[in-house]
Design an enzyme around this catalytic site. Structure first.
Site, PDB file in Angstrom:
ATOM      1  N   VAL A  12       0.944  -1.150   0.037  1.00 21.32           N
ATOM      2  CA  VAL A  12      -0.198   0.072  -0.171  1.00 21.32           C
ATOM      3  C   VAL A  12       0.710   1.270  -0.002  1.00 21.32           C
ATOM      4  O   VAL A  12       0.643   2.405  -0.698  1.00 21.32           O
ATOM      5  CB  VAL A  12      -1.021   0.103   1.408  1.00 21.32           C
ATOM      6  N   LYS A 100      -6.694  -1.066   9.389  1.00 20.81           N
ATOM      7  CA  LYS A 100      -8.025  -1.480  10.240  1.00 20.81           C
ATOM      8  C   LYS A 100      -8.021  -2.121  11.604  1.00 20.81           C
ATOM      9  O   LYS A 100      -8.906  -1.929  12.471  1.00 20.81           O
ATOM     10  CB  LYS A 100      -8.884  -2.434   9.296  1.00 20.81           C
ATOM     11  N   GLU A 124     -10.315   6.108   5.455  1.00 24.31           N
ATOM     12  CA  GLU A 124     -11.074   5.601   4.461  1.00 24.31           C
ATOM     13  C   GLU A 124     -10.588   4.103   3.971  1.00 24.31           C
ATOM     14  O   GLU A 124     -11.602   3.267   3.443  1.00 24.31           O
ATOM     15  CB  GLU A 124     -11.148   6.518   3.312  1.00 24.31           C
ATOM     16  N   VAL A 127     -11.678   0.066   5.370  1.00 18.76           N
ATOM     17  CA  VAL A 127     -12.717  -0.701   4.902  1.00 18.76           C
ATOM     18  C   VAL A 127     -13.038  -0.456   3.465  1.00 18.76           C
ATOM     19  O   VAL A 127     -13.157   0.785   2.771  1.00 18.76           O
ATOM     20  CB  VAL A 127     -14.111  -0.208   5.691  1.00 18.76           C
ATOM     21  N   GLY A 129     -11.294  -0.930   0.820  1.00 19.87           N
ATOM     22  CA  GLY A 129     -10.048  -0.704  -0.115  1.00 19.87           C
ATOM     23  C   GLY A 129     -10.678   0.537  -0.834  1.00 19.87           C
ATOM     24  O   GLY A 129     -10.604   1.615  -0.149  1.00 19.87           O
ATOM     25  N   GLY A 182      -1.856 -12.724  -3.414  1.00 20.27           N
ATOM     26  CA  GLY A 182      -1.497 -11.627  -2.695  1.00 20.27           C
ATOM     27  C   GLY A 182      -2.599 -11.114  -2.069  1.00 20.27           C
ATOM     28  O   GLY A 182      -2.801 -10.029  -1.518  1.00 20.27           O
ATOM     29  N   GLU A 185      -3.974 -11.886   4.139  1.00 13.29           N
ATOM     30  CA  GLU A 185      -3.090 -11.019   5.062  1.00 13.29           C
ATOM     31  C   GLU A 185      -1.999 -12.188   5.334  1.00 13.29           C
ATOM     32  O   GLU A 185      -1.902 -13.301   4.980  1.00 13.29           O
ATOM     33  CB  GLU A 185      -3.827 -10.957   6.640  1.00 13.29           C
ATOM     34  N   LYS A 200     -13.638  -4.538   9.999  1.00 12.65           N
ATOM     35  CA  LYS A 200     -14.275  -3.766   9.061  1.00 12.65           C
ATOM     36  C   LYS A 200     -15.840  -3.388   9.418  1.00 12.65           C
ATOM     37  O   LYS A 200     -16.137  -2.282   9.295  1.00 12.65           O
ATOM     38  CB  LYS A 200     -14.317  -4.260   7.739  1.00 12.65           C
ATOM     39  N   GLY A 297      -5.915  -4.597  -2.700  1.00 15.80           N
ATOM     40  CA  GLY A 297      -5.134  -4.204  -3.913  1.00 15.80           C
ATOM     41  C   GLY A 297      -4.220  -2.990  -3.584  1.00 15.80           C
ATOM     42  O   GLY A 297      -4.947  -2.130  -2.850  1.00 15.80           O
TER      43      GLY A 297
HETATM   44  N1  HSE Z   1      -7.087  -9.333   3.449  1.00 17.28           N
HETATM   45  C1  HSE Z   1      -7.995  -8.312   3.113  1.00 17.28           C
HETATM   46  C2  HSE Z   1      -8.933  -8.859   2.240  1.00 17.28           C
HETATM   47  C3  HSE Z   1      -7.026  -7.227   2.256  1.00 17.28           C
HETATM   48  O1  HSE Z   1      -8.908 -10.013   1.578  1.00 17.28           O
HETATM   49  O2  HSE Z   1     -10.192  -8.209   2.022  1.00 17.28           O
HETATM   50  C4  HSE Z   1      -7.830  -5.974   2.514  1.00 17.28           C
HETATM   51  O3  HSE Z   1      -8.226  -5.322   3.485  1.00 17.28           O
END
Ligand code: HSE
Length: 347
Positions: A12, A100, A124, A127, A129, A182, A185, A200, A297
């Site tokens: 990020v 988060k 922002e 939650v 993305g 990817g 987590e 979230k 992402g």
């Molecule tokens: N691991 C999280 C997901 C990443 O899969 O939504 C984004 O918060």
């Protein structure tokens, strides 16, 4: 010139640098001035990066730079991210974050601290993305009584359930693929156990009603128990299984859950497939609103972080009521008992 510092230069963080560079023109048009990344805090060095000269290993370099007015925290994990956030706010800097875990655990305290120091704490990106859901609740729907908020808030498990449905394969077969892409987590338990979605929905509920629930007040069931048999039984009825996070308020009390639900084609969440997220807000004047998009992402998440940077730069000490949170007490909460089996989702 708006000078900012980044905490964390992973996926990020590097996405934030990319958006600031690639969208330089549009960002400066919005701000009326240029943005410069002054420092990047990371444990690693990045000798081949154009930002190599900006890397620092000590938060004090950033805290002591009076020209840095905004800090973007993208480190992950509660500590030391929460401690650095607190120190930056106390040094008079606004903080924006995608973290988060920090917002769900410490959001009320950090918002109070930001108010005390006349700076912003914005999140922002924590939650959905790139989906603009938090400021939509705080701002665009501000005249509404929010009845419920629910959604598909975890991209990796939605991708896994979608592929299990399409290919008739099991949970264990798809996990390595989701990891390679990817989406998961570092510790996938948070995703597959439902806790990422639980954090979230806690943040969404706090934006809706100003009360921050503890994680153990969210009845949480993940996707690890879902079998190909469950999925084909759902498909035989024309339905799909989705991991749905839901928050409702009844008689002033909030109940939050995360669990696998049976969705039918009439539900707005039925068609949300792959790594996408959706947030469905039911409010008393606007009715049902669906926000859909990339829930994870590099660039979608960076989009939300950079938009928060712009907001903090334009309105550095705005004190919006939607960001006045207190911890939820026992009288504010109903902990829903989840029955065995996969409950249908009301349309
Ligand atoms: N691991 C999280 C997901 C990443 O899969 O939504 C984004 O918060």
């Amino acid at each position: 010139m708006i000078k900012i510092a980044l905490l964390g230069f992973g996926t990020v963080g590097s996405g934030v640098a990319e958006v600031i560079e690639n969208n330089r023109r549009v960002i400066s048009r919005r701000l009326g001035e240029q943005t410069e990344i002054a420092h990047i805090l990371d444990l690693r060095d990045f000798p081949d990066s154009p930002y190599a000269g900006k890397i620092v290993h000590d938060i004090d370099t950033i805290l002591a730079d009076p020209e840095v007015k905004i800090v973007a925290e993208m480190m992950g994990g509660v500590h030391p991210a929460a401690d650095f956030t607190k120190a930056a706010i106390e040094a008079g800097k606004s903080v924006v974050t995608s973290n988060k875990a920090v917002v769900a655990e410490e959001g009320d305290k950090l918002l109070r601290l930001a108010r005390k120091h006349g700076v912003r704490y914005l999140f922002e990106a924590s939650v959905g993305g790139g989906i603009p859901c938090l400021r939509t609740l705080a701002d665009s729907l501000s005249c509404n009584d929010i009845i419920s908020v629910r959604g598909i808030l975890n991209g990796s498990t939605n991708y896994m359930l979608t592929e299990m449905t399409k290919r008739g394969i099991g949970y264990g077969d798809i996990l390595p693929e989701a990891r390679a892409l990817g989406y998961l987590e570092a510790d996938p338990t948070a995703d597959v156990g439902g806790f990422d979605a639980a954090r979230k929905i806690i943040i969404l509920a706090a934006m809706a009603w100003g009360k921050l629930l503890p994680l153990d007040a969210v009845s949480t069931v993940g996707i690890t128990g879902i079998t190909p048999g469950d999925i084909s039984a759902a498909a035989a009825e024309g339905k799909k299984i989705k991991l749905v996070a839901e928050a409702t308020r009844t008689g002033g009390r909030i109940s939050c859950s995360v669990s696998p639900r049976l969705t039918s084609p009439g539900s707005m969440l039925y068609s949300v497939d792959g790594p996408f997220n959706a947030v469905e807000i039911n409010s008393n004047a606007a009715g049902r609103t669906l926000l859909y998009g990339c829930g994870a992402g590099k660039l979608p998440t960076a989009s939300a972080v950079v938009s928060d940077i712009i907001e903090a730069a334009l309105r550095p000490s705005e004190d919006l009521p939607a960001y006045r949170w207190t911890k939820a007490g026992p009288d504010d909460i109903i902990i829903p008992g989840l029955t065995d089996g996969i409950r249908p989702l009301c349309e």
